[in-house]
Design a protein around this motif. Sequence first.
Motif, PDB file in Angstrom:
ATOM      1  N   MET A  55       7.736   9.708  11.419  1.00  0.00           N
ATOM      2  CA  MET A  55       8.866   9.260  12.199  1.00  0.00           C
ATOM      3  C   MET A  55       9.871  10.409  12.281  1.00  0.00           C
ATOM      4  SD  MET A  55      10.911   5.667  11.886  1.00  0.00           S
ATOM      5  CE  MET A  55      11.180   5.779  10.155  1.00  0.00           C
ATOM      6  N   THR A  56      10.293  10.756  13.474  1.00  0.00           N
ATOM      7  CA  THR A  56      11.229  11.855  13.660  1.00  0.00           C
ATOM      8  C   THR A  56      12.657  11.387  13.438  1.00  0.00           C
ATOM      9  OG1 THR A  56      11.456  11.430  16.014  1.00  0.00           O
ATOM     10  CG2 THR A  56       9.708  12.950  15.351  1.00  0.00           C
ATOM     11  N   GLU A  57      13.556  12.348  13.283  1.00  0.00           N
ATOM     12  CA  GLU A  57      14.964  12.044  13.021  1.00  0.00           C
ATOM     13  C   GLU A  57      15.621  11.305  14.183  1.00  0.00           C
ATOM     14  OE1 GLU A  57      16.569  12.535  10.113  1.00  0.00           O
ATOM     15  OE2 GLU A  57      14.698  13.299   9.291  1.00  0.00           O
ATOM     16  N   GLU A  58      15.229  11.600  15.436  1.00  0.00           N
ATOM     17  CA  GLU A  58      15.879  11.014  16.599  1.00  0.00           C
ATOM     18  C   GLU A  58      15.504   9.551  16.800  1.00  0.00           C
ATOM     19  OE1 GLU A  58      13.277  13.675  17.711  1.00  0.00           O
ATOM     20  OE2 GLU A  58      14.611  14.749  16.361  1.00  0.00           O
ATOM     21  N   GLU A  59      14.345   9.154  16.347  1.00  0.00           N
ATOM     22  CA  GLU A  59      13.872   7.801  16.581  1.00  0.00           C
ATOM     23  C   GLU A  59      14.655   6.782  15.771  1.00  0.00           C
ATOM     24  OE1 GLU A  59       9.697   7.462  15.791  1.00  0.00           O
ATOM     25  OE2 GLU A  59       9.243   7.864  17.888  1.00  0.00           O
ATOM     26  N   PRO A  60      14.974   5.633  16.405  1.00  0.00           N
ATOM     27  CA  PRO A  60      15.623   4.563  15.635  1.00  0.00           C
ATOM     28  C   PRO A  60      14.634   3.986  14.621  1.00  0.00           C
ATOM     29  CG  PRO A  60      15.545   4.037  18.005  1.00  0.00           C
ATOM     30  CD  PRO A  60      14.837   5.326  17.809  1.00  0.00           C
ATOM     31  N   SER A  61      15.146   3.461  13.548  1.00  0.00           N
ATOM     32  CA  SER A  61      14.299   2.876  12.510  1.00  0.00           C
ATOM     33  C   SER A  61      14.016   1.420  12.822  1.00  0.00           C
ATOM     34  CB  SER A  61      14.986   2.977  11.150  1.00  0.00           C
ATOM     35  OG  SER A  61      14.264   2.225  10.197  1.00  0.00           O
ATOM     36  N   ILE A  62      12.747   1.058  12.796  1.00  0.00           N
ATOM     37  CA  ILE A  62      12.353  -0.330  13.011  1.00  0.00           C
ATOM     38  C   ILE A  62      12.894  -1.214  11.894  1.00  0.00           C
ATOM     39  CG2 ILE A  62      10.356  -1.873  13.160  1.00  0.00           C
ATOM     40  CD1 ILE A  62       8.819   0.471  14.371  1.00  0.00           C
ATOM     41  N   CYS A  63      13.171  -0.631  10.750  1.00  0.00           N
ATOM     42  CA  CYS A  63      13.679  -1.383   9.607  1.00  0.00           C
ATOM     43  C   CYS A  63      15.117  -1.855   9.806  1.00  0.00           C
ATOM     44  CB  CYS A  63      13.579  -0.559   8.328  1.00  0.00           C
ATOM     45  SG  CYS A  63      11.866  -0.176   7.867  1.00  0.00           S
ATOM     46  N   ALA A  64      15.824  -1.294  10.777  1.00  0.00           N
ATOM     47  CA  ALA A  64      17.181  -1.751  11.084  1.00  0.00           C
ATOM     48  C   ALA A  64      17.066  -3.098  11.797  1.00  0.00           C
ATOM     49  CB  ALA A  64      17.902  -0.743  11.959  1.00  0.00           C
ATOM     50  N   GLN A  65      17.777  -4.099  11.300  1.00  0.00           N
ATOM     51  CA  GLN A  65      17.651  -5.464  11.827  1.00  0.00           C
ATOM     52  C   GLN A  65      17.876  -5.531  13.336  1.00  0.00           C
ATOM     53  OE1 GLN A  65      16.861  -8.325   9.804  1.00  0.00           O
ATOM     54  NE2 GLN A  65      16.463  -9.173  11.827  1.00  0.00           N
ATOM     55  N   LYS A  66      18.884  -4.831  13.845  1.00  0.00           N
ATOM     56  CA  LYS A  66      19.177  -4.873  15.286  1.00  0.00           C
ATOM     57  C   LYS A  66      18.018  -4.297  16.095  1.00  0.00           C
ATOM     58  CE  LYS A  66      24.197  -4.724  15.173  1.00  0.00           C
ATOM     59  NZ  LYS A  66      25.414  -3.982  15.547  1.00  0.00           N
ATOM     60  N   ILE A  67      17.420  -3.212  15.625  1.00  0.00           N
ATOM     61  CA  ILE A  67      16.298  -2.580  16.320  1.00  0.00           C
ATOM     62  C   ILE A  67      15.092  -3.511  16.292  1.00  0.00           C
ATOM     63  CG2 ILE A  67      14.722  -0.600  16.358  1.00  0.00           C
ATOM     64  CD1 ILE A  67      17.616   0.111  17.097  1.00  0.00           C
ATOM     65  N   TYR A  68      14.815  -4.078  15.131  1.00  0.00           N
ATOM     66  CA  TYR A  68      13.691  -4.999  14.992  1.00  0.00           C
ATOM     67  C   TYR A  68      13.879  -6.206  15.921  1.00  0.00           C
ATOM     68  CZ  TYR A  68      10.343  -8.242  12.983  1.00  0.00           C
ATOM     69  OH  TYR A  68       9.320  -9.133  12.817  1.00  0.00           O
ATOM     70  N   ASP A  69      15.090  -6.767  15.940  1.00  0.00           N
ATOM     71  CA  ASP A  69      15.376  -7.910  16.817  1.00  0.00           C
ATOM     72  C   ASP A  69      15.151  -7.544  18.281  1.00  0.00           C
ATOM     73  OD1 ASP A  69      16.015  -9.406  14.598  1.00  0.00           O
ATOM     74  OD2 ASP A  69      18.188  -9.274  14.890  1.00  0.00           O
ATOM     75  N   ARG A  70      15.571  -6.354  18.662  1.00  0.00           N
ATOM     76  CA  ARG A  70      15.392  -5.915  20.045  1.00  0.00           C
ATOM     77  C   ARG A  70      13.895  -5.777  20.374  1.00  0.00           C
ATOM     78  NH1 ARG A  70      17.989  -0.512  21.125  1.00  0.00           N
ATOM     79  NH2 ARG A  70      15.906   0.357  21.056  1.00  0.00           N
ATOM     80  N   ILE A  71      13.141  -5.224  19.435  1.00  0.00           N
ATOM     81  CA  ILE A  71      11.692  -5.097  19.625  1.00  0.00           C
ATOM     82  C   ILE A  71      11.075  -6.486  19.788  1.00  0.00           C
ATOM     83  CG2 ILE A  71       9.524  -4.461  18.465  1.00  0.00           C
ATOM     84  CD1 ILE A  71      11.152  -2.125  17.187  1.00  0.00           C
TER      85      ILE A  71
END
Length: 173
Positions: A1-17
Amino acid sequence: MTEEEPSICAQKIYDRIFRTHYEAVTRYVYYKCGDLQQAEDIVQNVFVKLWKLCATVSFSKVKAYLYRAANNAFLNEKEHEKIVLKHLRKVNPSVDYESPEYLMEMEEFHEKLKSAIASLPPKEREVYLLSRIEKKTYSEIAEITGVGVKAIERRMSKALLQLREVLGKDLKF
């Protein structure tokens, strides 16, 4: 996982996914199996797995991961059904397992089983599902739930007794 990519572990990112992909992946599985409830169950399990593995799946590959994991889960269920059918044919070769009557009986039995599992007390249901669906060992379940193996054994025993009471008359073997 690169530095620029958002983390799937972040609740907001996971919810969006989840909001972005849930319906499309569910439709994909539904088209494969023809059963909306089964498709939803498979996709929900895939999202649970994604959450558990969030640190290992890169954001840029999450869509491919979801479709691949859903397809694999569907194929695993189909393979399991084939094994069960093969076993049933050995146990009782005189039954036509593809007749509409038999298929309807099985559908009714599965509904009764789902209802019986849903009626289990929460602790027993958790242990039953982890053991029978997730294929976890008692020691793995004990680790997950934070109780001892003996407690897991007691909960499983209670769950099986209750299921046998509810389904006993419908069990053929």
